[in-house]
Motif scaffolding. Sequence first.
Motif, PDB file in Angstrom:
ATOM      1  N   TRP A 357       0.817  -1.214   0.000  1.00  0.00           N
ATOM      2  CA  TRP A 357       0.000   0.000   0.000  1.00  0.00           C
ATOM      3  C   TRP A 357       0.850   1.264   0.000  1.00  0.00           C
ATOM      4  O   TRP A 357       0.614   2.191  -0.762  1.00  0.00           O
ATOM      5  CB  TRP A 357      -0.922  -0.034   1.218  1.00  0.00           C
ATOM      6  CG  TRP A 357      -1.671   1.245   1.463  1.00  0.00           C
ATOM      7  CD1 TRP A 357      -1.473   2.139   2.471  1.00  0.00           C
ATOM      8  CD2 TRP A 357      -2.730   1.772   0.681  1.00  0.00           C
ATOM      9  NE1 TRP A 357      -2.334   3.186   2.376  1.00  0.00           N
ATOM     10  CE2 TRP A 357      -3.136   2.995   1.269  1.00  0.00           C
ATOM     11  CE3 TRP A 357      -3.389   1.346  -0.477  1.00  0.00           C
ATOM     12  CZ2 TRP A 357      -4.149   3.774   0.748  1.00  0.00           C
ATOM     13  CZ3 TRP A 357      -4.411   2.122  -0.986  1.00  0.00           C
ATOM     14  CH2 TRP A 357      -4.779   3.324  -0.377  1.00  0.00           C
ATOM     15  N   ARG A 360       2.391   2.238  -3.264  1.00  0.00           N
ATOM     16  CA  ARG A 360       1.424   2.807  -4.193  1.00  0.00           C
ATOM     17  C   ARG A 360       1.155   4.264  -3.861  1.00  0.00           C
ATOM     18  O   ARG A 360       1.009   5.097  -4.767  1.00  0.00           O
ATOM     19  CB  ARG A 360       0.141   1.988  -4.162  1.00  0.00           C
ATOM     20  CG  ARG A 360       0.355   0.518  -4.533  1.00  0.00           C
ATOM     21  CD  ARG A 360      -0.933  -0.254  -4.566  1.00  0.00           C
ATOM     22  NE  ARG A 360      -0.678  -1.701  -4.685  1.00  0.00           N
ATOM     23  CZ  ARG A 360      -1.299  -2.510  -5.527  1.00  0.00           C
ATOM     24  NH1 ARG A 360      -2.219  -2.026  -6.351  1.00  0.00           N
ATOM     25  NH2 ARG A 360      -1.022  -3.796  -5.555  1.00  0.00           N
ATOM     26  N   LEU A 426      -5.076   1.419  -7.702  1.00  0.00           N
ATOM     27  CA  LEU A 426      -5.632   0.805  -6.502  1.00  0.00           C
ATOM     28  C   LEU A 426      -6.726  -0.214  -6.778  1.00  0.00           C
ATOM     29  O   LEU A 426      -7.036  -1.037  -5.918  1.00  0.00           O
ATOM     30  CB  LEU A 426      -6.192   1.890  -5.579  1.00  0.00           C
ATOM     31  CG  LEU A 426      -5.206   2.973  -5.126  1.00  0.00           C
ATOM     32  CD1 LEU A 426      -5.896   3.939  -4.181  1.00  0.00           C
ATOM     33  CD2 LEU A 426      -3.994   2.365  -4.448  1.00  0.00           C
ATOM     34  N   ILE A 459     -11.090  -3.283  -4.831  1.00  0.00           N
ATOM     35  CA  ILE A 459      -9.700  -2.998  -4.448  1.00  0.00           C
ATOM     36  C   ILE A 459      -8.805  -4.139  -4.908  1.00  0.00           C
ATOM     37  O   ILE A 459      -9.177  -5.320  -4.810  1.00  0.00           O
ATOM     38  CB  ILE A 459      -9.579  -2.793  -2.925  1.00  0.00           C
ATOM     39  CG1 ILE A 459     -10.344  -1.534  -2.496  1.00  0.00           C
ATOM     40  CG2 ILE A 459      -8.125  -2.667  -2.498  1.00  0.00           C
ATOM     41  CD1 ILE A 459     -10.318  -1.282  -1.010  1.00  0.00           C
ATOM     42  N   ILE A 463      -3.089  -6.239  -2.667  1.00  0.00           N
ATOM     43  CA  ILE A 463      -2.766  -5.428  -1.500  1.00  0.00           C
ATOM     44  C   ILE A 463      -3.091  -6.228  -0.249  1.00  0.00           C
ATOM     45  O   ILE A 463      -4.218  -6.726  -0.087  1.00  0.00           O
ATOM     46  CB  ILE A 463      -3.559  -4.107  -1.496  1.00  0.00           C
ATOM     47  CG1 ILE A 463      -3.252  -3.292  -2.759  1.00  0.00           C
ATOM     48  CG2 ILE A 463      -3.235  -3.288  -0.256  1.00  0.00           C
ATOM     49  CD1 ILE A 463      -4.076  -2.020  -2.884  1.00  0.00           C
ATOM     50  N   MET A 465      -4.457  -6.421   2.849  1.00  0.00           N
ATOM     51  CA  MET A 465      -5.416  -5.505   3.435  1.00  0.00           C
ATOM     52  C   MET A 465      -5.475  -5.666   4.953  1.00  0.00           C
ATOM     53  O   MET A 465      -5.517  -6.771   5.495  1.00  0.00           O
ATOM     54  CB  MET A 465      -6.794  -5.742   2.813  1.00  0.00           C
ATOM     55  CG  MET A 465      -7.796  -4.638   3.089  1.00  0.00           C
ATOM     56  SD  MET A 465      -7.263  -3.048   2.430  1.00  0.00           S
ATOM     57  CE  MET A 465      -7.196  -3.423   0.690  1.00  0.00           C
ATOM     58  N   ALA A 473      -7.628   3.311   2.056  1.00  0.00           N
ATOM     59  CA  ALA A 473      -7.980   3.025   0.667  1.00  0.00           C
ATOM     60  C   ALA A 473      -9.358   3.576   0.344  1.00  0.00           C
ATOM     61  O   ALA A 473      -9.600   4.106  -0.746  1.00  0.00           O
ATOM     62  CB  ALA A 473      -7.931   1.522   0.418  1.00  0.00           C
ATOM     63  N   ILE A 477      -9.618   6.221  -2.625  1.00  0.00           N
ATOM     64  CA  ILE A 477     -10.469   5.920  -3.776  1.00  0.00           C
ATOM     65  C   ILE A 477     -11.582   6.939  -3.886  1.00  0.00           C
ATOM     66  O   ILE A 477     -11.964   7.362  -4.995  1.00  0.00           O
ATOM     67  CB  ILE A 477     -11.021   4.495  -3.670  1.00  0.00           C
ATOM     68  CG1 ILE A 477      -9.879   3.472  -3.847  1.00  0.00           C
ATOM     69  CG2 ILE A 477     -12.099   4.239  -4.725  1.00  0.00           C
ATOM     70  CD1 ILE A 477     -10.290   2.044  -3.628  1.00  0.00           C
TER      71      ILE A 477
END
Length: 532
Positions: A357, A360, A426, A459, A463, A465, A473, A477
């Motif tokens: 994450w 990114r 993402l 998503i 990733i 999570m 996120a 987003i």
Amino acid sequence: MASISASTLLFFSLVFSLSPVILSASVVEDLTKLQPPPDFNSTIMTNCFNNPSLRYCNSSPMDLMEIFRFTIVASHLCNESKNPNCADSFPKIDLRSRPKVAPLYLSFSFFWKYCPLTILLIDLSNNSLKGSFPIEVLNCTQIQALDLSHNKLSGDVPVQSFSSLTNLIVLNLSYNHFSESKMSDTEFFKRFNASSFLHSGLLPDRKKFSMKVVLLLVCFPILVIVTVGCFGCLCLRRPDFLPRMFRRKNKFTPPMLKAATGGFSRKNLVGKSEGVDIYKGVLRDGTEVRIEIYWDDMSRESRRRFIEECKVVTQLCHKNMVQVLGWCNSRRMRAIVTEWMDGKNVEIWISESAPPWKQRLKILMGVVNGMCYLQEEWPEVGYDLRTSSVLLSDELEPLISRFKLGDQSSSSRKIYEFGLFLLEILVNKIPSGHEFQSSEHGFIDHVRMHYPRNLRKVIDEKIKMTERIFDQAEKVIGLGLMCTDQSGSHHHLQLGQISNIITRAYESWDVLDSPVQNRSYVDKGKGHKHTQ
């Protein structure tokens, strides 16, 4: 010898009577075999007592063997002069046209060092003498005539050594191979006319001078023209061979690009699309470059604008942009030359690896920083923010690599493109055959339909999570959806706001305090209202 006494004459008679071989033998044989007679020492002493002007009388210490050899040489030269009174008078050395004998006499340096004062003429002409000037003969400072003509003497003439020859009135150095020097500028040279130096190499050769003038007037301009032509050719075709001070900065030529790519070799072709070939190349200084070549035809006005735009992008300098090194503009092709990046683009990086994450977020932060730089410093320069056109450096810094020269996109359009770029990083790609796959608007509507209640479905599953990551996120987003909202019913974010939000998320991982909160989205065509 000067005024050789009667005892000397008796000595010569003694020497000549020693052996009948003496007169017929060579000087070398005489000097090798003969020894001074028993009374030689006393004879010499008596001679010097009676006539101290004899030169060898002044030698110290007195080398009797050398004096003996001197006497033998003198006796031979007396015979060569055919002077019946040579023992009493020795006026000249005449060895002309005696090429085997003359070099032999010149080898007896002691004789020339104590040259008899009666000698007034030395003639060594026509003997094919080789080598440098026989400087030994200049020890006979009393001479009035010297002839060294018709030989093969070379090198410099010892002009300074002639200064002691104050009685010299006849000199002939003609037909030799002396080196041309500044002898003609000396006072000594002016004492004689040109006939003394004909074809000696000492007089300036008018023919050679004329040839030099012709060469100067004809060849030199030709040389200048050829040099200028070659220099001009290098300037036009291969300026990379010139020193940097003579090169046109950022300007590349087709021959330079051809050389850099190995003649546009297939093995250096790294990408190809309609009208565009992308090559990897190596410049002459070793710099690796990326060369985008456009084969389309353009009008003269379009080419002019292309050059002006290229001059702008070569000035861009930011860590999140590929450095544009220059351009090429010719009738056959246009090209943009940028630094070469070994890293992948963001699209490949996302698909082939499982970036976490925070990495990114780092990509998003770098892209926003580059956008802010362009907005503040170069607002007239547009760019392409697709994941396929943003490259990654070895340190995973995003690099905007494609610029839209002369782009007039509005700031809202650029924010829209960033929002789309954010979502592509993402969110999962839409499966093939999905109803929303056909366009970017379909992709955005697909994400918006699942936001926020079913966000986990869209998503990227790569990733890892956690609740904290999911919370961020969701906010990021939501930011992307707000950037891509073109309905006009809401106030759009500014680039500075977006930069602050992304930077705070990257640096602190705190819950984003962003304008996205408490906003509502209405799914187009669905009638569902989502509260953030």
